[in-house]
Design a protein around this motif. Structure first.
Motif, PDB file in Angstrom:
ATOM      1  N   LYS B   2       8.361  88.204  16.393  1.00 59.01           N
ATOM      2  CA  LYS B   2       9.658  88.421  15.750  1.00 59.01           C
ATOM      3  C   LYS B   2      10.245  89.717  16.273  1.00 59.01           C
ATOM      4  O   LYS B   2       9.525  90.598  16.742  1.00 59.01           O
ATOM      5  CB  LYS B   2       9.519  88.428  14.230  1.00 59.01           C
ATOM      6  CG  LYS B   2       8.605  89.512  13.688  1.00 59.01           C
ATOM      7  CD  LYS B   2       8.526  89.445  12.172  1.00 59.01           C
ATOM      8  CE  LYS B   2       7.470  90.432  11.660  1.00 59.01           C
ATOM      9  NZ  LYS B   2       7.340  90.421  10.200  1.00 59.01           N
ATOM     10  N   LYS B   3      11.556  89.781  16.184  1.00 62.21           N
ATOM     11  CA  LYS B   3      12.259  90.941  16.709  1.00 62.21           C
ATOM     12  C   LYS B   3      12.664  91.837  15.549  1.00 62.21           C
ATOM     13  O   LYS B   3      13.326  91.386  14.610  1.00 62.21           O
ATOM     14  CB  LYS B   3      13.508  90.473  17.461  1.00 62.21           C
ATOM     15  CG  LYS B   3      13.670  91.149  18.790  1.00 62.21           C
ATOM     16  CD  LYS B   3      14.786  90.525  19.573  1.00 62.21           C
ATOM     17  CE  LYS B   3      14.846  91.084  20.978  1.00 62.21           C
ATOM     18  NZ  LYS B   3      15.822  90.373  21.785  1.00 62.21           N
ATOM     19  N   ILE B   4      12.257  93.083  15.628  1.00 59.51           N
ATOM     20  CA  ILE B   4      12.524  94.053  14.571  1.00 59.51           C
ATOM     21  C   ILE B   4      13.486  95.101  15.118  1.00 59.51           C
ATOM     22  O   ILE B   4      13.366  95.503  16.270  1.00 59.51           O
ATOM     23  CB  ILE B   4      11.198  94.753  14.175  1.00 59.51           C
ATOM     24  CG1 ILE B   4      10.201  93.742  13.604  1.00 59.51           C
ATOM     25  CG2 ILE B   4      11.433  95.891  13.206  1.00 59.51           C
ATOM     26  CD1 ILE B   4      10.574  93.231  12.256  1.00 59.51           C
ATOM     27  N   THR B   5      14.451  95.503  14.301  1.00 54.67           N
ATOM     28  CA  THR B   5      15.300  96.616  14.726  1.00 54.67           C
ATOM     29  C   THR B   5      15.015  97.816  13.829  1.00 54.67           C
ATOM     30  O   THR B   5      14.915  97.685  12.615  1.00 54.67           O
ATOM     31  CB  THR B   5      16.802  96.294  14.602  1.00 54.67           C
ATOM     32  OG1 THR B   5      17.084  95.943  13.251  1.00 54.67           O
ATOM     33  CG2 THR B   5      17.211  95.179  15.520  1.00 54.67           C
ATOM     34  N   VAL B   6      14.870  98.944  14.447  1.00 59.08           N
ATOM     35  CA  VAL B   6      14.694 100.196  13.709  1.00 59.08           C
ATOM     36  C   VAL B   6      15.882 101.092  14.058  1.00 59.08           C
ATOM     37  O   VAL B   6      16.151 101.327  15.237  1.00 59.08           O
ATOM     38  CB  VAL B   6      13.373 100.892  14.104  1.00 59.08           C
ATOM     39  CG1 VAL B   6      13.251 102.239  13.418  1.00 59.08           C
ATOM     40  CG2 VAL B   6      12.187 100.013  13.767  1.00 59.08           C
ATOM     41  N   THR B   7      16.619 101.516  13.041  1.00 55.57           N
ATOM     42  CA  THR B   7      17.697 102.470  13.297  1.00 55.57           C
ATOM     43  C   THR B   7      17.235 103.834  12.811  1.00 55.57           C
ATOM     44  O   THR B   7      16.726 103.974  11.706  1.00 55.57           O
ATOM     45  CB  THR B   7      18.998 102.087  12.578  1.00 55.57           C
ATOM     46  OG1 THR B   7      18.748 101.994  11.185  1.00 55.57           O
ATOM     47  CG2 THR B   7      19.534 100.762  13.072  1.00 55.57           C
ATOM     48  N   VAL B   8      17.404 104.811  13.678  1.00 55.30           N
ATOM     49  CA  VAL B   8      16.975 106.170  13.367  1.00 55.30           C
ATOM     50  C   VAL B   8      18.214 107.059  13.379  1.00 55.30           C
ATOM     51  O   VAL B   8      18.924 107.126  14.385  1.00 55.30           O
ATOM     52  CB  VAL B   8      15.959 106.679  14.407  1.00 55.30           C
ATOM     53  CG1 VAL B   8      15.516 108.092  14.081  1.00 55.30           C
ATOM     54  CG2 VAL B   8      14.763 105.744  14.485  1.00 55.30           C
ATOM     55  N   THR B   9      18.486 107.696  12.258  1.00 56.55           N
ATOM     56  CA  THR B   9      19.664 108.569  12.177  1.00 56.55           C
ATOM     57  C   THR B   9      19.247 109.932  11.637  1.00 56.55           C
ATOM     58  O   THR B   9      18.265 110.045  10.900  1.00 56.55           O
ATOM     59  CB  THR B   9      20.727 107.973  11.246  1.00 56.55           C
ATOM     60  OG1 THR B   9      20.097 107.612  10.014  1.00 56.55           O
ATOM     61  CG2 THR B   9      21.378 106.751  11.846  1.00 56.55           C
ATOM     62  N   LEU B  10      19.986 110.935  12.007  1.00 55.19           N
ATOM     63  CA  LEU B  10      19.702 112.277  11.498  1.00 55.19           C
ATOM     64  C   LEU B  10      20.005 112.336  10.001  1.00 55.19           C
ATOM     65  O   LEU B  10      20.947 111.707   9.530  1.00 55.19           O
ATOM     66  CB  LEU B  10      20.564 113.301  12.232  1.00 55.19           C
ATOM     67  CG  LEU B  10      20.133 113.629  13.652  1.00 55.19           C
ATOM     68  CD1 LEU B  10      21.190 114.468  14.353  1.00 55.19           C
ATOM     69  CD2 LEU B  10      18.802 114.361  13.657  1.00 55.19           C
ATOM     70  N   LYS B  11      19.179 113.066   9.268  1.00 57.12           N
ATOM     71  CA  LYS B  11      19.439 113.243   7.845  1.00 57.12           C
ATOM     72  C   LYS B  11      20.727 114.015   7.626  1.00 57.12           C
ATOM     73  O   LYS B  11      21.163 114.786   8.477  1.00 57.12           O
ATOM     74  CB  LYS B  11      18.278 114.000   7.195  1.00 57.12           C
ATOM     75  CG  LYS B  11      17.052 113.160   7.058  1.00 57.12           C
ATOM     76  CD  LYS B  11      15.991 113.829   6.189  1.00 57.12           C
ATOM     77  CE  LYS B  11      14.772 112.943   6.211  1.00 57.12           C
ATOM     78  NZ  LYS B  11      13.781 113.179   5.219  1.00 57.12           N
ATOM     79  N   LYS B  12      21.329 113.784   6.463  1.00 55.15           N
ATOM     80  CA  LYS B  12      22.544 114.504   6.098  1.00 55.15           C
ATOM     81  C   LYS B  12      22.279 116.004   6.154  1.00 55.15           C
ATOM     82  O   LYS B  12      21.258 116.473   5.660  1.00 55.15           O
ATOM     83  CB  LYS B  12      22.939 114.123   4.665  1.00 55.15           C
ATOM     84  CG  LYS B  12      24.231 113.346   4.583  1.00 55.15           C
ATOM     85  CD  LYS B  12      24.677 113.190   3.141  1.00 55.15           C
ATOM     86  CE  LYS B  12      26.174 113.103   3.079  1.00 55.15           C
ATOM     87  NZ  LYS B  12      26.701 111.791   3.448  1.00 55.15           N
ATOM     88  N   GLY B  13      23.174 116.748   6.767  1.00 53.10           N
ATOM     89  CA  GLY B  13      23.031 118.190   6.797  1.00 53.10           C
ATOM     90  C   GLY B  13      22.363 118.717   8.047  1.00 53.10           C
ATOM     91  O   GLY B  13      22.428 119.903   8.325  1.00 53.10           O
TER      92      GLY B  13
END
Lengths: 84, 84
Positions: B2-13
């Motif tokens: 199965k294909k999994i997507t992981v989104t990584v974003t900087l925390k607020k601040g």
């Protein structure tokens, strides 16, 4: 203002060394079953509500993505309205 | 698989210089209305169908994201079944 998300991914067939490195590292960590890994960018932009789609496309073609080797998709993340 | 997507974003601040640079460049290109811009990573992984959520979480915490400054979300991109 509305929030737009642009996802930029490498076109099929373009070498993805970052993905290969992640795949190798996951194998080293013991996750042996992991297959292909691809890494792209996720850009969120705040733009005025009346921004036409053509302008968003232009931003992608001119700056956010390299259309020669990258695909992009434009989506709406959320609409925000100001309190009255 | 199965294909999994992981989104990584900087925390607020957390300072996002890449987003700031894109915002500045868009202004220079004439898109004056653009507000905040944030840049994250979008990682797609092929993993075996029976991979538990705990293993995916471990991959994120150990390798894909830096939990001190980054948030991540795990999603399923698609299920692929092999032809019989």
């Amino acid at each position: 203002m509305k929030k737009i998300t642009v996802t930029v991914t490498l076109k099929k067939g373009v070498l993805d060394p970052q993905g290969k490195a992640i795949s190798g590292a996951l194998h080293s960590l013991g996750f042996a079953g992991v297959g292909d890994v691809h890494v792209g960018k996720l850009i969120t932009l705040e733009v005025p509500d009346d921004t036409p789609d053509a302008a968003l496309k232009e931003m992608c073609e001119k700056l956010l993505a390299n259309p020669v080797i990258e695909d992009y998709t434009i989506g709406i993340a959320e609409n925000r309205c100001c309190a009255a």
